[in-house]
Design a protein around this motif. Structure first.
Motif, PDB file in Angstrom:
ATOM      1  N   PRO A   4      -3.151 -32.069  18.603  1.00 17.01           N
ATOM      2  CA  PRO A   4      -2.526 -32.617  19.434  1.00 17.01           C
ATOM      3  C   PRO A   4      -3.110 -33.168  20.432  1.00 17.01           C
ATOM      4  CG  PRO A   4      -2.492 -30.207  19.812  1.00 17.01           C
ATOM      5  CD  PRO A   4      -3.111 -30.557  18.460  1.00 17.01           C
ATOM      6  N   THR A   5      -3.006 -34.478  20.865  1.00 15.59           N
ATOM      7  CA  THR A   5      -3.890 -34.953  21.882  1.00 15.59           C
ATOM      8  C   THR A   5      -2.778 -35.329  23.201  1.00 15.59           C
ATOM      9  OG1 THR A   5      -2.852 -37.328  21.055  1.00 15.59           O
ATOM     10  CG2 THR A   5      -4.969 -36.437  20.198  1.00 15.59           C
ATOM     11  N   SER A   6      -3.429 -35.654  24.354  1.00 21.98           N
ATOM     12  CA  SER A   6      -2.586 -35.737  25.597  1.00 21.98           C
ATOM     13  C   SER A   6      -2.327 -37.352  25.632  1.00 21.98           C
ATOM     14  CB  SER A   6      -3.534 -35.050  26.588  1.00 21.98           C
ATOM     15  OG  SER A   6      -2.699 -35.505  27.849  1.00 21.98           O
ATOM     16  N   ILE A   7      -1.193 -37.668  25.922  1.00 22.90           N
ATOM     17  CA  ILE A   7      -1.089 -39.063  26.279  1.00 22.90           C
ATOM     18  C   ILE A   7      -0.951 -39.306  27.732  1.00 22.90           C
ATOM     19  CG2 ILE A   7       0.458 -40.994  25.513  1.00 22.90           C
ATOM     20  CD1 ILE A   7      -0.977 -40.027  23.232  1.00 22.90           C
ATOM     21  N   GLY A   8      -1.340 -40.445  28.150  1.00 15.66           N
ATOM     22  CA  GLY A   8      -1.072 -40.986  29.520  1.00 15.66           C
ATOM     23  C   GLY A   8      -2.021 -40.491  30.384  1.00 15.66           C
ATOM     24  N   GLY A   9      -3.283 -40.332  30.280  1.00 15.84           N
ATOM     25  CA  GLY A   9      -4.143 -39.846  31.276  1.00 15.84           C
ATOM     26  C   GLY A   9      -4.224 -38.186  31.108  1.00 15.84           C
ATOM     27  N   SER A  10      -4.751 -37.648  32.070  1.00 13.44           N
ATOM     28  CA  SER A  10      -4.846 -36.281  32.208  1.00 13.44           C
ATOM     29  C   SER A  10      -3.782 -35.540  32.212  1.00 13.44           C
ATOM     30  CB  SER A  10      -5.868 -35.960  33.324  1.00 13.44           C
ATOM     31  OG  SER A  10      -5.204 -36.111  34.420  1.00 13.44           O
ATOM     32  N   GLN A  11      -3.319 -34.956  31.017  1.00 12.89           N
ATOM     33  CA  GLN A  11      -1.841 -34.137  31.290  1.00 12.89           C
ATOM     34  C   GLN A  11      -1.975 -32.839  31.757  1.00 12.89           C
ATOM     35  OE1 GLN A  11       1.033 -35.174  30.083  1.00 12.89           O
ATOM     36  NE2 GLN A  11       1.999 -33.306  30.284  1.00 12.89           N
ATOM     37  N   ARG A  12      -1.346 -32.436  32.761  1.00 11.37           N
ATOM     38  CA  ARG A  12      -1.336 -31.258  33.492  1.00 11.37           C
ATOM     39  C   ARG A  12      -0.194 -30.327  32.695  1.00 11.37           C
ATOM     40  NH1 ARG A  12      -0.539 -31.301  39.642  1.00 11.37           N
ATOM     41  NH2 ARG A  12       1.303 -32.068  39.001  1.00 11.37           N
ATOM     42  N   ALA A  13      -0.709 -29.050  32.749  1.00  5.81           N
ATOM     43  CA  ALA A  13       0.400 -28.036  31.944  1.00  5.81           C
ATOM     44  C   ALA A  13       1.574 -28.203  33.087  1.00  5.81           C
ATOM     45  CB  ALA A  13      -0.156 -26.719  32.061  1.00  5.81           C
ATOM     46  N   LEU A  14       2.631 -28.270  32.051  1.00 11.18           N
ATOM     47  CA  LEU A  14       4.245 -28.112  32.631  1.00 11.18           C
ATOM     48  C   LEU A  14       4.354 -26.727  32.628  1.00 11.18           C
ATOM     49  CD1 LEU A  14       6.052 -30.949  30.849  1.00 11.18           C
ATOM     50  CD2 LEU A  14       4.785 -31.043  32.950  1.00 11.18           C
ATOM     51  N   ASP A  15       4.309 -26.019  34.039  1.00  8.41           N
ATOM     52  CA  ASP A  15       4.676 -24.667  34.055  1.00  8.41           C
ATOM     53  C   ASP A  15       6.068 -24.369  34.565  1.00  8.41           C
ATOM     54  OD1 ASP A  15       4.157 -25.713  36.458  1.00  8.41           O
ATOM     55  OD2 ASP A  15       2.583 -24.062  37.052  1.00  8.41           O
ATOM     56  N   ALA A  16       6.788 -25.468  34.575  1.00  6.96           N
ATOM     57  CA  ALA A  16       8.143 -25.312  35.479  1.00  6.96           C
ATOM     58  C   ALA A  16       9.206 -26.102  34.606  1.00  6.96           C
ATOM     59  CB  ALA A  16       8.167 -26.171  36.571  1.00  6.96           C
ATOM     60  N   ILE A  17       9.345 -25.491  33.213  1.00  8.87           N
ATOM     61  CA  ILE A  17      10.260 -26.123  32.209  1.00  8.87           C
ATOM     62  C   ILE A  17      11.419 -25.005  31.939  1.00  8.87           C
ATOM     63  CG2 ILE A  17      10.725 -27.002  29.819  1.00  8.87           C
ATOM     64  CD1 ILE A  17       7.775 -27.573  29.742  1.00  8.87           C
ATOM     65  N   SER A  18      12.598 -25.234  32.486  1.00  7.22           N
ATOM     66  CA  SER A  18      13.650 -24.666  32.092  1.00  7.22           C
ATOM     67  C   SER A  18      14.650 -25.412  31.235  1.00  7.22           C
ATOM     68  CB  SER A  18      14.438 -24.129  33.486  1.00  7.22           C
ATOM     69  OG  SER A  18      15.115 -25.250  33.981  1.00  7.22           O
ATOM     70  N   ALA A  19      14.541 -26.781  31.146  1.00 11.26           N
ATOM     71  CA  ALA A  19      15.370 -27.364  30.139  1.00 11.26           C
ATOM     72  C   ALA A  19      14.677 -28.711  29.664  1.00 11.26           C
ATOM     73  CB  ALA A  19      16.632 -27.870  31.429  1.00 11.26           C
ATOM     74  N   VAL A  20      15.069 -29.199  28.645  1.00  9.68           N
ATOM     75  CA  VAL A  20      14.550 -30.178  28.040  1.00  9.68           C
ATOM     76  C   VAL A  20      15.619 -31.326  27.687  1.00  9.68           C
ATOM     77  CG1 VAL A  20      13.465 -31.066  25.882  1.00  9.68           C
ATOM     78  CG2 VAL A  20      12.462 -28.848  26.810  1.00  9.68           C
ATOM     79  N   THR A  21      15.560 -32.442  28.165  1.00  9.13           N
ATOM     80  CA  THR A  21      16.509 -33.624  27.874  1.00  9.13           C
ATOM     81  C   THR A  21      16.037 -34.663  27.097  1.00  9.13           C
ATOM     82  OG1 THR A  21      15.926 -34.672  30.032  1.00  9.13           O
ATOM     83  CG2 THR A  21      17.675 -33.009  30.043  1.00  9.13           C
ATOM     84  N   ILE A  22      16.795 -35.192  26.285  1.00 11.11           N
ATOM     85  CA  ILE A  22      16.562 -36.152  25.497  1.00 11.11           C
ATOM     86  C   ILE A  22      17.869 -37.060  25.454  1.00 11.11           C
ATOM     87  CG2 ILE A  22      16.097 -37.118  23.044  1.00 11.11           C
ATOM     88  CD1 ILE A  22      15.019 -34.354  22.505  1.00 11.11           C
ATOM     89  N   ALA A  23      17.525 -38.459  25.875  1.00 10.15           N
ATOM     90  CA  ALA A  23      18.318 -39.304  26.268  1.00 10.15           C
ATOM     91  C   ALA A  23      18.346 -40.629  25.158  1.00 10.15           C
ATOM     92  CB  ALA A  23      18.541 -39.709  27.779  1.00 10.15           C
ATOM     93  N   VAL A  24      19.398 -41.213  24.434  1.00  9.98           N
ATOM     94  CA  VAL A  24      19.269 -42.254  23.704  1.00  9.98           C
ATOM     95  C   VAL A  24      19.466 -43.363  24.432  1.00  9.98           C
ATOM     96  CG1 VAL A  24      20.045 -43.349  21.624  1.00  9.98           C
ATOM     97  CG2 VAL A  24      20.076 -40.713  21.745  1.00  9.98           C
ATOM     98  N   ALA A  25      18.511 -44.141  24.653  1.00  7.94           N
ATOM     99  CA  ALA A  25      18.266 -45.335  25.764  1.00  7.94           C
ATOM    100  C   ALA A  25      18.691 -46.646  24.852  1.00  7.94           C
ATOM    101  CB  ALA A  25      17.116 -45.528  26.348  1.00  7.94           C
ATOM    102  N   ARG A  26      18.340 -46.871  23.450  1.00  6.16           N
ATOM    103  CA  ARG A  26      18.654 -47.803  22.658  1.00  6.16           C
ATOM    104  C   ARG A  26      18.778 -47.481  21.307  1.00  6.16           C
ATOM    105  NH1 ARG A  26      14.163 -51.499  23.353  1.00  6.16           N
ATOM    106  NH2 ARG A  26      13.413 -50.819  21.222  1.00  6.16           N
ATOM    107  N   GLY A  27      19.886 -48.262  20.597  1.00  7.92           N
ATOM    108  CA  GLY A  27      20.253 -47.992  19.227  1.00  7.92           C
ATOM    109  C   GLY A  27      21.672 -47.778  18.972  1.00  7.92           C
ATOM    110  N   PRO A  28      22.080 -47.389  17.799  1.00  4.16           N
ATOM    111  CA  PRO A  28      23.442 -47.207  17.679  1.00  4.16           C
ATOM    112  C   PRO A  28      24.151 -46.050  18.265  1.00  4.16           C
ATOM    113  CG  PRO A  28      22.218 -47.337  15.641  1.00  4.16           C
ATOM    114  CD  PRO A  28      21.068 -47.381  16.630  1.00  4.16           C
ATOM    115  N   ASP A  29      23.432 -45.096  18.699  1.00  7.68           N
ATOM    116  CA  ASP A  29      23.709 -43.805  19.407  1.00  7.68           C
ATOM    117  C   ASP A  29      23.555 -43.855  20.979  1.00  7.68           C
ATOM    118  OD1 ASP A  29      24.548 -41.994  16.882  1.00  7.68           O
ATOM    119  OD2 ASP A  29      22.323 -42.759  16.564  1.00  7.68           O
ATOM    120  N   ALA A  30      23.137 -45.102  21.450  1.00 12.99           N
ATOM    121  CA  ALA A  30      22.826 -45.333  22.884  1.00 12.99           C
ATOM    122  C   ALA A  30      23.766 -44.545  23.700  1.00 12.99           C
ATOM    123  CB  ALA A  30      22.940 -46.833  23.065  1.00 12.99           C
ATOM    124  N   GLY A  31      23.354 -43.875  24.849  1.00  9.97           N
ATOM    125  CA  GLY A  31      24.373 -43.223  25.663  1.00  9.97           C
ATOM    126  C   GLY A  31      24.382 -41.685  25.459  1.00  9.97           C
TER     127      GLY A  31
END
Length: 437
Positions: A4-31
């Motif tokens: 695995p690589t880190s994208i977008g500079g120095s990636q800090r550990a996310l130690d505060a994750i209680s939820a992951v969200t994925i939103a469809v911004a474009r495409g047949p399922d937008a929204g």
């Protein structure tokens, strides 16, 4: 496996994750919006059974997976046809910045995380036969304890030697079917011509050599669990037959005229990513969906080095009854190695050190009190030429096979092709050196 690589500079550990969200911004399922608790992985693709199922035909059936980890949100592309892109960069394995916009074919999704600290539950952190020190394995133990209480199929994935069978046995022993049998079938070790007879049994005279009727694995497991190891090696005809049993809860012995009903919980394991195999067309999507009612992934030993020394001490105690039979410097050397054969290879090395001394590790100055109890072959410099040669050959074979497995992503069939060896002979060698159960 790609690192695995880190994208977008120095990636800090996310130690505060209680939820992951994925939103469809474009495409047949937008929204569309998916929100999952922080401890769960999210899979995205066009097949049913994904956390987020898309209708875009340019998205692969199992396209990608997002996992919350100590290092942050981790993306794994599952061998998709059109790829996963962050801007103009195609990603295969990477840690993502929060709010990343990913392009999958004609669809764009936005991945984000929020909430409180993600930690394993302090309770239920033990499993029968498991030695756990790392946070990653504590999370595996927590999920195993939770899944054991149910009755849904569980697919266990991970490299060879990571302990998949131990997890399967724990799911059985901690679950409501523990009073019933646990039947183990190694799908990779049986010829394809015998698989259906092994799974479903056969009647007398059903084929040459069938001198008497025999109950198959499903019949023997009735009321308990069946563990299908190396399920990724199952040939297409057997995949179709297995799917029929899982859908109808009925099977027919080879050569029989009537079906029999069966009540089993199906546990399966593989060292492959079956979603990638589905994308390649080598594994049935409908069978994968049936097997993966829930999924568990066991990280390789090289990614959880804090487990190496405790595991080695456990193996020493098993072999000698004395956890202090080897010195701490031995465990420190063991902890620095990558162990492509994982815990199984580590145990094999510990057995050799106990039998032949720390010379197996290349250590030159270890006090006598810190080596294993003296045995008939503990001093390698006094053995006969024939024995020394045999040891050298064995060391070469063990090293070669471990490297071969690592280069082939622990795929035994691919290893046999690369080495130009017969697969059954390779399997026998791997078992000899503890690289395969």
């Amino acid at each position: 496996m790609n690192q695995p690589t880190s994208i977008g500079g120095s990636q800090r550990a996310l130690d505060a994750i209680s939820a992951v969200t994925i939103a469809v911004a474009r495409g047949p399922d937008a929204g569309r919006l998916l929100e999952l608790p922080g401890g769960e992985c999210a899979s995205v693709g066009s097949a049913e059974g994904n956390s987020l199922t898309l209708t875009d035909p340019t998205v692969s059936r199992y396209h990608l997976e997002i996992a919350p980890t100590k290092g942050g949100l981790h993306l794994s592309d599952l061998g998709s046809t059109n790829g996963t892109f962050l801007g103009s960069v195609r990603l295969e394995s990477a840690f993502l910045p929060r709010g990343s916009q990913l392009r999958l074919g004609n669809t764009v999704i936005v991945v984000d995380a929020a909430g409180a600290e993600l930690r394993p539950s302090p309770s239920a952190l033990e499993l029968p036969g498991m030695v756990v020190a790392s946070d990653a394995m504590r999370e595996v133990v927590r999920r195993t304890n939770a899944l054991a209480l149910g009755n849904s199929p569980v697919l266990i994935s991970g490299e060879t030697g990571t302990g998949k069978e131990l997890i399967a046995r724990a799911l059985h022993e901690l679950g409501p079917r523990r009073a019933g049998p646990l039947v183990v079938v190694d799908c990779g070790a049986l010829p394809s011509t015998l698989l259906e007879a092994e799974l479903f049994g056969h009647e007398r005279g059903a084929f040459t050599g069938a001198e008497r009727a025999r109950a198959g694995a499903f019949e023997r497991a009735d009321g308990g669990c069946i563990f299908l190891d190396e399920i990724g090696e199952l040939p297409s005809p057997a995949q179709a037959a297995l799917l029929g049993v899982l859908e109808r809860k009925r099977f027919r012995r080879v050569g029989a005229e009537r079906d029999q009903s069966v009540d089993v919980r199906v546990l399966s394991a593989t060292n492959r990513d079956l979603r990638c195999e589905v994308n390649r067309g080598t594994f049935r999507a409908d069978l994968y969906y049936r097997l993966a009612g829930a999924s568990l992934w066991l990280p390789p030993l090289r990614e959880r080095k804090e487990d190496i020394a405790p595991l080695a001490r456990h193996f020493v105690r098993d072999l000698t009854g004395d956890p202090g039979a080897l010195g701490e410097d031995v465990f420190a050397v063991l902890a620095e190695r990558s162990w492509p054969g994982n815990a199984r290879e580590l145990r094999a090395m510990v057995e050799r050190i106990v039998s032949f001394g720390v010379g197996e590790l290349g250590l030159t100055a270890v006090p006598p009190s810190e080596v294993a109890p003296e045995g008939p072959t503990s001093a390698l410099n006094t053995v006969r030429y024939r024995d020394a040669k045999a040891e050298a050959v064995a060391a070469f074979e063990r090293s070669y096979l471990a490297a071969l497995l690592a280069a082939s992503s622990n795929n035994v069939s691919e290893s046999a092709r690369r080495a130009q060896m017969d697969r059954p002979y390779l399997i026998a060698l791997l078992k000899r050196y503890g690289l395969r159960g």
